[in-house]
Scaffold this active site. Structure first.
Site, PDB file in Angstrom:
ATOM      1  CG  ASP A 125      -2.009  -1.093   1.159  1.00 46.50           C
ATOM      2  OD1 ASP A 125      -1.933  -1.932   0.246  1.00 46.50           O
ATOM      3  OD2 ASP A 125      -2.886  -1.122   2.034  1.00 46.50           O
ATOM      4  CE  LYS A 137      -4.117  -4.051   1.306  1.00 49.18           C
ATOM      5  NZ  LYS A 137      -4.951  -3.076   2.026  1.00 49.18           N
ATOM      6  CB  CYS A 197      -2.165  -2.862   5.122  1.00 52.71           C
ATOM      7  SG  CYS A 197      -3.900  -2.321   5.045  1.00 52.71           S
TER       8      CYS A 197
END
Ligand code: VGL
Ligand code: ZN
Length: 207
Positions: free
Chosen positions: A8, A106, A151
């Site tokens: 991310d 995701k 994450c």
């Protein structure tokens, strides 16, 4: 086979973004530098539809930081972030995109969040990342990126649960620290679950 999992590194998690991690962008040159040391480089991308259930704005009378029940799972409410197709969702421009073999999206289902790059938070749907790594013959994964306490943590724990030898690159992660100490606790938990704490200096010395 060794894989680098870049979690991310998107505009919204970097300074100026809607869910900015302090100094989030400072890890980018470090990540770029070690990419060539891996057989496989993958990136995850938080990729929410506008009606995603993790956005405080999609709930009446709810504020950012509150925890609600979202379809049976505790859910921290976040500012609107990483909306599909918008600039905030794009990978940061300084990241060496050419060095990335595959990107896994995701958080695409409105009803459930997905902190891990492997499965949603209810572990019902997989992104395909696990099978992809197995097909490539990957045995060792190295995790870096944003954010340490969300994450990065869940991606690391899922990598361990799938049986990969899992390393955390501690100089190539940054976190949110919604509560002081969250990042430290996250690193400790990853370590306790079997993640090997390493950094990019050790990595470069051993390659
Ligand atoms: C993340 C909060 C919400 C992350 C994603 O990438 O760590 N955190 N969505
Ligand atoms: Zn998100």
């Amino acid at each position: 086979m060794k894989a680098l999992i870049i979690v991310d590194i998107q505009n919204d998690f970097c300074p100026g973004g809607s869910l900015a991690v302090t100094d989030g962008d400072t890890i980018i040159p470090i990540v770029n530098k070690v990419m060539p040391l891996f057989d496989v480089v993958i990136a995850t991308q938080d990729w929410h539809p506008p009606d995603h259930g993790s956005f405080a704005a999609n709930h009446i009378d709810r504020k950012v930081g509150e925890i609600i029940d979202l379809n049976g799972l505790p859910q921290v409410l976040w500012p609107v972030h990483c909306v599909q197709g918008f600039k905030g969702a794009a990978l940061h421009a300084d990241l060496n995109i050419k060095g990335i073999d595959r990107i896994f999206e995701k958080g695409t289902i409105p009803e459930v969040d997905s902190y891990s790059g492997f499965f949603d938070n209810g572990r019902r749907n997989s992104t395909g990342l696990g099978d992809f790594l197995l097909e490539k013959g990957v045995k060792e994964v190295y995790v870096c990126g944003l954010a340490t306490d969300y994450c990065v943590k869940y991606t690391t724990l899922d990598a361990l649960s799938l049986g990969f030898k899992t390393f955390l690159l501690t100089d190539a992660i940054k976190g949110v620290d919604l509560k002081e100490g969250d990042c430290e606790r996250a690193i400790l938990e990853m370590h306790n679950q079997g993640a090997i704490l390493s950094d990019t200096k050790i990595l470069q010395e051993n390659c």
